[in-house]
Design a protein around this motif. Structure first.
Motif, mmCIF file in Angstrom:
data_model
loop_
_atom_site.group_PDB
_atom_site.id
_atom_site.type_symbol
_atom_site.label_atom_id
_atom_site.label_comp_id
_atom_site.label_asym_id
_atom_site.label_seq_id
_atom_site.Cartn_x
_atom_site.Cartn_y
_atom_site.Cartn_z
ATOM 1 N N ASP A 437 -37.336 112.741 -47.736
ATOM 2 C CA ASP A 437 -37.909 113.334 -48.951
ATOM 3 C C ASP A 437 -39.321 112.839 -49.164
ATOM 4 O OD1 ASP A 437 -35.587 114.651 -49.366
ATOM 5 O OD2 ASP A 437 -34.853 113.367 -51.010
ATOM 6 N N TYR A 438 -39.476 111.522 -49.010
ATOM 7 C CA TYR A 438 -40.795 110.922 -49.228
ATOM 8 C C TYR A 438 -41.806 111.516 -48.264
ATOM 9 C CZ TYR A 438 -44.549 107.528 -49.404
ATOM 10 O OH TYR A 438 -45.788 106.952 -49.508
ATOM 11 N N GLN A 439 -41.342 111.618 -47.041
ATOM 12 C CA GLN A 439 -42.262 112.098 -46.017
ATOM 13 C C GLN A 439 -42.638 113.567 -46.243
ATOM 14 O OE1 GLN A 439 -39.876 110.924 -42.685
ATOM 15 N NE2 GLN A 439 -40.992 108.990 -42.386
ATOM 16 N N SER A 440 -41.720 114.309 -46.854
ATOM 17 C CA SER A 440 -42.061 115.712 -47.104
ATOM 18 C C SER A 440 -42.900 115.859 -48.380
ATOM 19 C CB SER A 440 -40.780 116.551 -47.185
ATOM 20 O OG SER A 440 -40.024 116.124 -48.303
ATOM 21 N N GLY A 441 -43.316 114.731 -48.930
ATOM 22 C CA GLY A 441 -44.263 114.788 -50.051
ATOM 23 C C GLY A 441 -43.639 114.596 -51.425
ATOM 24 N N LYS A 444 -41.342 111.097 -55.888
ATOM 25 C CA LYS A 444 -40.229 110.496 -56.642
ATOM 26 C C LYS A 444 -39.338 109.638 -55.764
ATOM 27 C CE LYS A 444 -39.537 113.670 -60.514
ATOM 28 N NZ LYS A 444 -38.784 114.877 -60.898
ATOM 29 N N ALA A 445 -39.318 109.983 -54.502
ATOM 30 C CA ALA A 445 -38.465 109.248 -53.574
ATOM 31 C C ALA A 445 -38.827 107.768 -53.549
ATOM 32 C CB ALA A 445 -38.562 109.857 -52.178
ATOM 33 N N ALA A 446 -40.126 107.474 -53.702
ATOM 34 C CA ALA A 446 -40.551 106.069 -53.724
ATOM 35 C C ALA A 446 -39.914 105.352 -54.907
ATOM 36 C CB ALA A 446 -42.067 105.985 -53.804
ATOM 37 N N GLY A 447 -39.877 106.071 -56.040
ATOM 38 C CA GLY A 447 -39.267 105.519 -57.243
ATOM 39 C C GLY A 447 -37.800 105.165 -57.012
ATOM 40 N N PHE A 448 -37.121 106.012 -56.273
ATOM 41 C CA PHE A 448 -35.718 105.744 -55.938
ATOM 42 C C PHE A 448 -35.585 104.385 -55.261
ATOM 43 C CE2 PHE A 448 -32.717 105.793 -52.367
ATOM 44 C CZ PHE A 448 -31.495 105.875 -53.032
ATOM 45 N N PHE A 449 -36.495 104.118 -54.302
ATOM 46 C CA PHE A 449 -36.413 102.849 -53.572
ATOM 47 C C PHE A 449 -36.684 101.661 -54.490
ATOM 48 C CE2 PHE A 449 -36.826 105.579 -49.819
ATOM 49 C CZ PHE A 449 -35.794 105.054 -49.036
ATOM 50 N N VAL A 450 -37.691 101.824 -55.424
ATOM 51 C CA VAL A 450 -37.989 100.715 -56.358
ATOM 52 C C VAL A 450 -36.759 100.413 -57.211
ATOM 53 C CG1 VAL A 450 -39.439 99.955 -58.293
ATOM 54 C CG2 VAL A 450 -40.445 101.255 -56.403
ATOM 55 N N GLY A 451 -36.137 101.490 -57.678
ATOM 56 C CA GLY A 451 -34.923 101.324 -58.479
ATOM 57 C C GLY A 451 -33.855 100.578 -57.711
ATOM 58 N N GLN A 452 -33.690 100.944 -56.458
ATOM 59 C CA GLN A 452 -32.687 100.282 -55.626
ATOM 60 C C GLN A 452 -33.015 98.800 -55.442
ATOM 61 O OE1 GLN A 452 -29.728 101.626 -54.192
ATOM 62 N NE2 GLN A 452 -30.228 103.138 -55.787
ATOM 63 N N VAL A 453 -34.333 98.514 -55.299
ATOM 64 C CA VAL A 453 -34.745 97.117 -55.141
ATOM 65 C C VAL A 453 -34.369 96.316 -56.397
ATOM 66 C CG1 VAL A 453 -36.738 95.558 -54.922
ATOM 67 C CG2 VAL A 453 -36.640 97.656 -53.567
ATOM 68 N N MET A 454 -34.660 96.906 -57.549
ATOM 69 C CA MET A 454 -34.359 96.217 -58.805
ATOM 70 C C MET A 454 -32.857 95.962 -58.916
ATOM 71 S SD MET A 454 -37.340 95.819 -59.914
ATOM 72 C CE MET A 454 -37.053 95.054 -61.501
#
Lengths: 480, 475
Positions: A437-441, A444-454
């Protein structure tokens, strides 16, 4: 509609915090007294009774004059204002008409970041009336004379205000001055601080016909009533009608002003010099001594200037000026906290701390400048997240040391790059779809990863750092 | 028992101290005298027999114990009904205070009480002291003891009549425009209006605050001095009071200002001769009497209109209960219980203070008052005292002055002293042959020179006998 300029003048009646009444020795505190028990021949106006000026009230007026940047008259005198009403025992009120004790002062208010001077035309000493009650359905009224003779100062402004906000700020400023100097107890619910608002609008250089909004005792209602009344007057003028000069009252539940004219004719108070009191000649030494006694009191304007320089908004200033204890914490904090973080301290004190006090009470607070400073510095050093800080704030207010608290609870923020990178790398491996998803532009996908990190760090990750690292690793992954 | 008729304070003191008479006997003498003669005089409104005899008993115990006595100790006196007396009805001769029993006493009553003087009766006056004949009392007419067809003067007519009829050794009166001096002149007794502020007004029903003076009515200047000494001085309860002053000058090189156009009256020729012996005379002119009277009535009525607002039927006093709303409570109560002269003055004063009229009446009158005060100061730069008749004519017949302005004019020679706040005394100085009634001489001095006024009056009475004529009128 903006072609109309409103002009506002205000009369404030403040009850003085003296020990005894204005013209007799009766206790000035009737809070717990049964009706008509705190009275004497003088305040009941028995035949032959004569007034004697309360020196304490004169001293408070002199102090107030200092706070209002005003002149104190060395020659001041009293007058009678005659009118019949059951709660006016003598049939006249002793007041000051021609030679008031406080003359030509000003109050500075902060409007849109600028200080504006509002003139105080004069302020004079007078006495309060008794209290009438009209029991519903009864064929009689009751009068309690305990309040009769309570010392008042009436503060009369110049017509220098042009918006409801200016009027409200002026009222708050005078209130702050009067309470800071100990002039009044400032109990607004019990009538310690009441005001009449004179308001007119005009689209020319000449002032319009004014109405008087009488007997308000809340700053918020003053602002609301003025807003309503200004609009009412403008609407009338726009419709080609005339403004009637009259007294109006504020109906709080309906949010409107209402004419109070009714049967009452224009009063002729038949003022004349009070023959029972010789003019009061005040020695300059006496005035100086009294004013010196309050010269070390930090007046609200001084505090406001300092807070203003720190970039605090008026509302933030009001909170700190209105709460002496909070202001003390703030002042102490500024002594140990680095200047660029002072605004952070303000944010805590006017935000979370106020919320905490609403839920609990100021009395329970054990908040110290040291602990507040530590808390701010821990966040600043990324040692804990803002979220964690907010979570532990309640305990800090109750006296807990933030350093000890986070050590005990293991709440130190994960800011270690290596550890975060490891978590993120694992997440990238585990979530190919999100990577795609991130790669296709899809940002929001980046946000998903931050959430997962938290989530993985149970909120102890520094969110900013996590975000940076997520983006960095995703980019690296994409470029691989 | 010694002959107790017309005792002076000193004589009564000596009689008590030496045991010639007990205080109870002395007090009873006056109570009996009132009982015997007041039916024809009508001076007394409220008799204080029980409390008076009780107090007398205590004085007797003190004498028997051989203790030192103050000069006023055991001296029976009466007080105008303007003076509040704790527990004793005080009406100001008005129906609006018909049932008013004060919870406190006037400062002067307290002072006399501590000096041991015994209050035997509250006496009649014009209602709220509005009048010059005591005919305006809401209760009764007081008759002049010299001739009961005549008024005793007013407003302290009850006091003057009581002293003339020997109902007590002295009386307390109030003087706003002549209300002590004019009845003293009409009744052939001595009446002192002290400097404004020398005697506390606290606890005295107010008429016009900036004019009202409290003073003694006695049968001699000597007694007036003794009473003044007991009641004068600063009172923390009355902010207009001043410290008492002692500025008695020797009468050797006394300069006496004589108002020639008034004193060139054959009825005063004997008095003038007596004055010749007291010092050096020079001619003076008084401030214009008609103007003084006009200014006086504007200002006094103004203060009255305000001072009497408290009589509203709300907290004490009489109330008309047929009222159905607040405004009626005021109007019906005040219409029913305040007399016509009181209402007239309230209306006059209300008018004078009203917006649109204030500048023309009250303010202008205040300016003239200042001028009159200055005129007096100028006169007293050249002389120590001024002498004038107290009134133009002796007492008039009851019912003969129905026009209020005619009544006001009886004060024409006395109001100036009140406008200027200066001390003035009226002493007997002749007998009007036509009526057989006494004539009064007024002695005025500068503010604070009360001792001077009294000294001249005393010197005059040392060489004259008119003040003793009163002893012959009722046997």
């Amino acid at each position: 509609m903006n072609k109309y300029l409103p002009t506002i003048g205000i009369e404030i009646h403040t009850q003085l915090a003296t020990k005894s009444k204005m013209f007799c020795g009766c206790d000035n505190d009737s809070k717990t007294a049964e009706p008509n028990t705190n009275v004497c021949p003088v305040c009941l106006a028995l035949p032959g009774a004569l007034p004697v000026i309360n020196k304490g009230a004169v001293e408070l007026a002199i102090k107030l004059g200092h706070g209002l940047n005003a002149k104190i008259a060395t020659h001041t005198s009293f007058d009678r204002k005659n009118y019949f009403y059951p709660d006016s025992p003598k049939g006249y009120q002793i007041t000051q008409m021609d030679e008031p004790i406080i003359q030509q002062g000003f109050v500075e208010i902060l409007i849109e970041g600028e200080f504006k001077k509002i003139g105080v035309h004069h302020a004079h000493l007078e006495e309060d009336a008794g209290k009438s009650t009209h029991p519903a359905g009864a064929s009689y009224s009751l009068v309690d004379f305990n309040r009769a003779g309570t010392p008042l100062v009436e503060i009369v402004s110049d017509p220098d205000m042009h918006t409801p906000t200016e009027a409200k700020r002026y009222l708050q400023e005078v209130y702050n001055i009067a309470t800071t100097l100990g002039i009044t107890h400032g109990d607004m619910e019990h009538g310690n601080f009441k005001f009449d608002l004179n308001i007119s609008v005009s689209d020319t250089d000449k002032l319009g016909t004014r109405t008087e909004l009488k007997n308000l005792n809340s700053f918020r209602n003053a602002e609301r009533a003025l807003k309503y009344e200004i609009q009412r007057q403008i609407d009338l003028l726009e419709d080609g009608e005339e403004i009637t000069q009259e007294t109006r009252g504020w109906n709080d539940s309906k949010g409107i002003t209402v004419s109070q004219r009714g049967k009452e004719h224009a009063h002729d108070y038949r003022y004349f010099p009070e023959p029972d009191l010789p003019p009061l000649e005040l020695q300059v030494d006496f005035i100086t001594t009294i004013q010196k006694s309050v010269s070390s009191v930090v007046l609200p304007i001084i505090v406001r200037r300092e807070l203003s320089e720190l970039g605090l908004t008026s509302n933030e200033q009001d909170i700190l000026i209105g709460q002496a204890k909070t202001r003390d914490i703030f002042n102490d904090t500024t002594k140990i906290l680095q200047p660029k973080l002072h605004k952070k301290a303000v944010n805590w004190l006017v935000g979370d701390y106020q919320a905490w006090m609403t839920e609990n009470s100021e009395a329970k607070s054990q908040l110290t400048a040291e602990n507040l400073t530590d808390l701010i510095e821990l966040v600043e050093a990324d040692s804990i997240s803002s979220k964690t800080a907010k979570e532990i704030f309640g305990e800090v207010v109750l006296g807990a040391d933030p350093n000890k608290l986070i050590a005990d609870k293991g709440l130190t923020q994960v800011s270690d790059d290596t550890e975060l990178k490891k978590i993120i790398s694992e997440l990238i491996t585990q979530n190919p779809q999100a990577v795609a998803d991130y790669q296709s532009g899809n940002a929001k996908a980046a946000g998903f990863f931050v959430g997962q990190v938290m989530q993985a760090t149970k909120g102890q990750a520094n969110p900013g750092k996590a975000n940076t690292l997520v983006l960095k690793l995703l980019e690296a992954h994409t470029n691989e | 028992m010694a002959d107790l008729a017309y005792l002076s304070i000193a004589q009564a003191h000596e009689a008590l101290q030496s045991g010639k008479v007990t205080c109870v006997e002395l007090t009873q003498y006056y109570l009996d005298r009132i009982k015997k003669h007041d039916e024809s005089i009508g001076a007394v409104l409220t008799l204080c027999s029980d409390t008076a005899l009780e107090a007398a008993q205590k004085v007797d115990e003190k004498i028997q114990a051989g203790k030192d006595m103050g000069l006023l100790e055991g001296i029976p006196y009466t007080a105008k009904d303007m003076f509040l007396t704790a527990g004793v009805r005080t009406t100001a001769a008005s129906k609006i205070l018909d049932a008013f029993i004060p919870p406190y006493s006037a400062t002067v009553i307290d002072k006399l009480n501590s000096a041991g003087a015994i209050l035997i009766a509250k006496v009649n006056q014009d209602e709220f002291a509005h009048g010059g004949s005591t005919e305006n009392s809401a209760y009764q007419i007081t008759h002049n003891p010299w001739n009961t067809e005549y008024v005793p003067g007013g407003s302290s007519g009850g006091s003057a009549a009581a002293v003339a009829a020997d109902f007590g050794i002295f009386s307390l009166g109030t003087d706003t425009g002549g209300s002590i001096r004019q009845p003293a002149a009409y009744c052939g007794v001595t009446g002192l209006k002290p400097t404004y502020g020398l005697v506390s007004r606290y606890g005295v029903v107010a008429m016009a605050s900036s004019f009202d003076c409290i003073g003694p009515i006695t049968r001699s200047a000597e007694d007036a001095t003794l009473v003044l000494n007991a009641i004068q001085g600063r009172d923390v309860m009355d902010s207009t009071t001043i410290e008492s002053t002692e500025n008695h000058q020797s009468s050797k090189d006394l300069k006496i200002g004589v108002v020639k156009e008034l004193m060139n009256d054959s009825r005063y020729s004997e008095a003038l001769k007596a004055i010749n012996g007291l010092g050096k005379k020079n001619d003076v002119t008084l401030p214009d009497g008609d103007m003084a009277l006009a200014v006086y009535y504007v200002l006094v009525s103004s203060e009255i209109s305000s001072n009497l607002e408290r009589y509203d039927g709300i907290r004490y006093g009489s109330r008309n209960d047929s009222a159905t709303n607040l405004e009626q409570t005021y109007s019906l109560t005040r219409a029913e219980f305040l007399g016509p002269e009181v209402q007239r003055r309230i209306l006059t004063g209300t008018y004078a203070l009203s917006s649109g009229y204030y500048d023309a009446y009250y303010k202008k009158a205040m300016q003239v008052r200042t001028l009159i005060t200055q005129e007096f100061a100028q006169i007293f730069a050249d002389c120590d005292v001024i002498v004038t008749p107290t009134t133009l004519e002796p007492a008039f017949k009851i019912g003969s002055k129905s026009d209020p302005v005619e009544m006001y004019k009886t004060d024409i020679l006395t109001v100036s002293a009140n406008l200027a706040g200066v001390p003035a005394i009226s002493i007997p100085a002749g007998i009007d042959e036509k009526t057989g009634l006494p004539l009064g001489l007024q002695i005025i001095a500068a503010q604070g020179n009360d001792a001077q006024v009294l000294a001249v009056a005393e010197a005059f009475q040392k060489t004259t006998e008119w003040h003793k004529k009163v002893e012959e009128i009722i046997q």
